[in-house]
Structures are given as structure tokens and as C-alpha cells.
Scaffold this motif. Sequence first.
Motif, PDB file in Angstrom:
ATOM      1  N   SER A 271     -45.201  16.362 -65.093  1.00  0.00           N
ATOM      2  CA  SER A 271     -46.637  16.623 -65.246  1.00  0.00           C
ATOM      3  C   SER A 271     -47.509  15.710 -64.390  1.00  0.00           C
ATOM      4  O   SER A 271     -48.681  16.001 -64.151  1.00  0.00           O
ATOM      5  CB  SER A 271     -47.035  16.473 -66.724  1.00  0.00           C
ATOM      6  N   ASN A 272     -46.974  14.598 -63.949  1.00  0.00           N
ATOM      7  CA  ASN A 272     -47.760  13.670 -63.129  1.00  0.00           C
ATOM      8  C   ASN A 272     -47.883  14.176 -61.700  1.00  0.00           C
ATOM      9  O   ASN A 272     -47.092  15.011 -61.245  1.00  0.00           O
ATOM     10  CB  ASN A 272     -47.098  12.286 -63.103  1.00  0.00           C
ATOM     11  N   ASP A 273     -48.879  13.646 -60.970  1.00  0.00           N
ATOM     12  CA  ASP A 273     -48.995  13.962 -59.547  1.00  0.00           C
ATOM     13  C   ASP A 273     -47.870  13.264 -58.778  1.00  0.00           C
ATOM     14  O   ASP A 273     -47.550  12.105 -59.057  1.00  0.00           O
ATOM     15  CB  ASP A 273     -50.338  13.474 -58.990  1.00  0.00           C
ATOM     16  N   SER A 274     -47.295  13.967 -57.795  1.00  0.00           N
ATOM     17  CA  SER A 274     -46.307  13.306 -56.940  1.00  0.00           C
ATOM     18  C   SER A 274     -47.023  12.529 -55.827  1.00  0.00           C
ATOM     19  O   SER A 274     -46.459  11.590 -55.259  1.00  0.00           O
ATOM     20  CB  SER A 274     -45.330  14.327 -56.338  1.00  0.00           C
ATOM     21  N   VAL A 275     -48.252  12.948 -55.506  1.00  0.00           N
ATOM     22  CA  VAL A 275     -49.104  12.216 -54.561  1.00  0.00           C
ATOM     23  C   VAL A 275     -50.444  11.996 -55.245  1.00  0.00           C
ATOM     24  O   VAL A 275     -51.039  12.946 -55.762  1.00  0.00           O
ATOM     25  CB  VAL A 275     -49.307  12.996 -53.242  1.00  0.00           C
ATOM     26  N   HIS A 276     -50.901  10.754 -55.263  1.00  0.00           N
ATOM     27  CA  HIS A 276     -52.106  10.447 -56.040  1.00  0.00           C
ATOM     28  C   HIS A 276     -53.122   9.687 -55.199  1.00  0.00           C
ATOM     29  O   HIS A 276     -52.898   8.563 -54.770  1.00  0.00           O
ATOM     30  CB  HIS A 276     -51.735   9.627 -57.273  1.00  0.00           C
ATOM     31  N   ASN A 277     -54.244  10.354 -54.936  1.00  0.00           N
ATOM     32  CA  ASN A 277     -55.420   9.684 -54.378  1.00  0.00           C
ATOM     33  C   ASN A 277     -55.136   8.956 -53.064  1.00  0.00           C
ATOM     34  O   ASN A 277     -55.540   7.813 -52.868  1.00  0.00           O
ATOM     35  CB  ASN A 277     -55.966   8.682 -55.404  1.00  0.00           C
ATOM     36  N   VAL A 278     -54.470   9.638 -52.141  1.00  0.00           N
ATOM     37  CA  VAL A 278     -54.106   9.031 -50.860  1.00  0.00           C
ATOM     38  C   VAL A 278     -55.224   9.211 -49.841  1.00  0.00           C
ATOM     39  O   VAL A 278     -55.710  10.326 -49.629  1.00  0.00           O
ATOM     40  CB  VAL A 278     -52.791   9.642 -50.315  1.00  0.00           C
ATOM     41  N   SER A 279     -55.628   8.111 -49.214  1.00  0.00           N
ATOM     42  CA  SER A 279     -56.659   8.137 -48.175  1.00  0.00           C
ATOM     43  C   SER A 279     -56.252   7.234 -47.012  1.00  0.00           C
ATOM     44  O   SER A 279     -55.796   6.114 -47.232  1.00  0.00           O
ATOM     45  CB  SER A 279     -58.009   7.647 -48.718  1.00  0.00           C
ATOM     46  N   PHE A 280     -56.386   7.738 -45.791  1.00  0.00           N
ATOM     47  CA  PHE A 280     -56.185   6.922 -44.590  1.00  0.00           C
ATOM     48  C   PHE A 280     -56.633   7.750 -43.393  1.00  0.00           C
ATOM     49  O   PHE A 280     -57.010   8.918 -43.526  1.00  0.00           O
ATOM     50  CB  PHE A 280     -54.712   6.473 -44.435  1.00  0.00           C
ATOM     51  N   ASN A 281     -56.602   7.144 -42.210  1.00  0.00           N
ATOM     52  CA  ASN A 281     -56.907   7.893 -40.997  1.00  0.00           C
ATOM     53  C   ASN A 281     -55.908   7.546 -39.895  1.00  0.00           C
ATOM     54  O   ASN A 281     -55.203   6.539 -39.971  1.00  0.00           O
ATOM     55  CB  ASN A 281     -58.357   7.659 -40.533  1.00  0.00           C
ATOM     56  N   VAL A 282     -55.830   8.429 -38.910  1.00  0.00           N
ATOM     57  CA  VAL A 282     -55.020   8.171 -37.719  1.00  0.00           C
ATOM     58  C   VAL A 282     -55.897   8.472 -36.512  1.00  0.00           C
ATOM     59  O   VAL A 282     -56.517   9.546 -36.443  1.00  0.00           O
ATOM     60  CB  VAL A 282     -53.747   9.059 -37.666  1.00  0.00           C
TER      61      VAL A 282
END
Length: 512
Positions: A271-282
Motif C-alpha cells: 500500500s505504500n508508495d514505491s517512490v515518494h516525493n522525489v525532486s531533482f534536476n539534470v
Amino acid sequence: MEDYVIEMLHITKEFPGIIANDDITLQLKRGEIHALLGENGAGKSTLMSVLFGLYTPEKGVIKKDGKEVKINNPNDATDLGIGMVHQHFMLVDIFTVLDNIILGSEPSKFGFLTKTEARKKVMDLSNKYNLKVDPDALIEDITVGMQQRVEILKMLYRDNDILIFDEPTAVLTPQEIDELMKIMKELAAEGKSILFITHKLNEIMEVADRCSILRKGKYIGTVDVANTTKEELSSMMVGRDVKFAVDKVEAQPKEEVLKVENVCVKSKLHSNDSVHNVSFNVRAGEIVCIAGIDGNGQTEFIGALTGLDDISSGKITLCGEDITKKSIRYKNTHGMSHIPEDRHKHGLVLDYTLEENMILQRYFEPEFSKNGIIKKADMRKYSDRLTKAFDVRSGQGAKTIVRSMSGGNQQKAIVAREMDRQHELLIAVQPTRGLDVGAIEYIHKEIVKERDNGKAILLVSLELDEVMNLSDRILVMYEGEIVGEVDPKTTTLQELGLYMSGAKRDDRKEAK
């Protein structure tokens, strides 16, 4: 006389357009770990497939304990105590771990399947060798590293005493590789004999007693590992000296190409997110690497980024355009190239030819089709150019069915195709998985060249040497979150390991 448990004498195996094994002799001592080294397509997997009964050689003799044996199929090999972990796993996705392990050796009583004793044996083996598998999990729901463990348990369950490992670490994390090396040493100490195909020279130096080298289907020689060096092995393998360090100048990052904002991806397993609140730039002109232990959300994140999986919330911007909900084709034609983690599932159509695979995302372009008809001469010309540039080896050139090619050459075909397409962002997931040192050297050079030509590179790798050598910035992902951003010039493998294991994290919630 040497105590050889297996002797393969003067083996020759041919396929249309190629002699895969040309008069090769290999001798395995009882209780030794014997490495088999060679470039992609050198004939290593073919030779082991002959020993396992998947192929019948045109010439040559196989002996077990000094007596000649006939191995016509894998059942014959199993009866002789020979087991094999294949480079591309032989597992049934919709079966459980336990069902896959006992498949073909199912215990029964009065014609009925009895799993109780089999389950106990599997769990005993799992605990003994610290493999930690869930017997009731479906294969399609577990990581490739865990699938590797299932393959090893299949061998151990059948009480094999001659074990063939074909590229066993290609899909494992550094921690899992360390565990596997320990397991192999334990198995050899128990008297089992191991044939170990790998491209990774560090692994050969760590666990192998002897190493036999093949080059372009021919036997080059066998050396005692204690008396050789990585440099000597690599030179025997590719016929020239290989540079292990990546040559690159300081990055000159420019405008932002990829922006990821608060991306979340739902898990397929819980039930949990496998990806949570990811932020970055390239940015253009830099290589940003996502590092982490396998199974910490990298696969799901890249799936959401490329369109292979759904994103549950957040925003993805490519070259200033919101592409969050755009199709895979739209992303492909608007600046994104993707070298996928799983080359068979997402990189190739295995029963298509090499030339057809080279234009998979471009067949509809005017260069390759007219009025819906593929321009075969142009397709062939394009394929030949790429295969020559990236040294993709195959038995019948452009018309080779991709399934018949070695895993390393399949990988090189994907890398060639994705790098040649017009793009501003190259997403490279495990780009050198299964490649020999010569090919790795070339691919690394090409990735750095892409960066220096102003492209943005997002690298995802489990190979810490690759992470440290190639990256300009490293983001560490743990349990679906970015827990740290480090500079490869100032960080250490130990610090990286602390982030990867969750023992250390940035005070900030995400790396900017």
C-alpha cells in the motif's frame, strides 16, 4: 594425473555464419572455482550450453570423472550432477518461487504433488546460504537480484555438484555480489566444482582459482589467478591494453533539461508508495547518477519517468515542457532516449532481426518508411553503420534474429540505437550490464562524449565503480526517497554506502 571432474576436449560448435566455439579444450578440477573470461560473443555461454546439453557440438568429447559421457539435453546434464544458472533467467513469471525451484523435480506421493518436504528443503538451503527468498512470492513481483537467488536455489535443490554460473553478478547489487562470492567459496569448500562466466575482473581475482580465456571463439589460455593481474587478463581477453579509468574534463552544466518535482509512484506490491516525493534536476552537459541498492524505487521511478509505468502525483518537465502525462512515443520523439534496465522486457523484440530492432522507435519516420512500407535498404544501411560503430557482433549481420545473439551484444545494440537517436536527455539504466571491459571502456567514452556535446545524462547504476567514475553529481535513493546528494570528487565509497543503506541522510528532505 590431475583430478578433473569435467573435461571438454576439442569442442567445436557452429551456427549459421559463425563458429562460436573453435576447437576449445577446458578442464575443471574437483573443488575449484574456474572462471571463463572473454569478450561479448567470445563463445563462453555457448560452451557452457554445450556442457549443459542445450547445444550439441559438431566435434569434441566431454568427460566426467575421466569417462566419456553423452549430454544430449539438460536432463542428461542434471543426471550427471551438472546445474546451470543462466545469464537470462529460466523462470516462469506467474509461478511462485517454490514452484519454480521444484519445477521438473516435483515431489509426489501416490501421483499427488507434495510440497511440504520440498518447502522445508528449500528453506533450509535458503537459510544455510543466506539467500533469504520468500517461497510464496510470484517471480513477476520480485527483483532481478531475488530471481538470481531463485536460480541458485534451483541448482542446490537438485543436489548438483558441478555448478555453472553464467554472468551471475550482472544483475546484482555490490552487497549481493559480496554475498554470492561467499556462497561460491562455501560451495567450493564443500567439494562442489564451479564454472564461473564473468566479465568482472575484480570478481575473478577475488574468488577464482584458475581462469580460461576465450577470444572470438578460440581458446587463448588458462592461468592461475594468484599469479596474474587484472591488466594481464584484460589484455588476453581483448588483445590490447584496456584503460580502467574514465578520461573526462570538468563538467560545464548549462540550461536545465529535466526537472522532476515531488514525484510519487504507487507500489504494485504493497500500500505504500514505491517512490515518494522525489525532486531533482539534470542540466545539459552533466551526468547525474541515481545510486542505491536494488529494490529501493529506482526501477519504478524510471518507469514513471519514461512512461512505462503510471505516476500517481508530481510533475516531470523536459526542455521546459510538461511531459508528465505524455505517451512513450511522444517522449521518444521529443528529446528522450532510454537504455532500459531489462533489455529483454523493454529494450528488444527478441524474435525480430537486428536491423528491425535498430529502428524500433523510428520505423515511421520518412528516412525508414514510405506510404507505410519499410524502406529495407535504408534500414539495412542504418543498422550496418551502428553495428560497425559499436562493434555489435552477430552471426548473420543485420538479419540476425536478436534472440540468438549474446547478452552483451544485445546490450550494445540497444546502447547504439538509443545514443544515435536525436535527444536532449539520455536515461541510461545499467548501460554496461553484462559488457566486457573493452565494451565498457567504449560505452563510458560515448556517454562522456554525449555530456560534452551538451546532452543531459541521467545514469542509474548499481556498479559503484561506474557511479564514481562517470558521475558529476550523485543522488542516493533509499526506500523510494532521495536521501542525499554527494560530489563524486569529495565523497568516499564508505559514505556512499552509508547513504545507500539508510544509515545516513541529508537534513533536507530532498536533494535539489
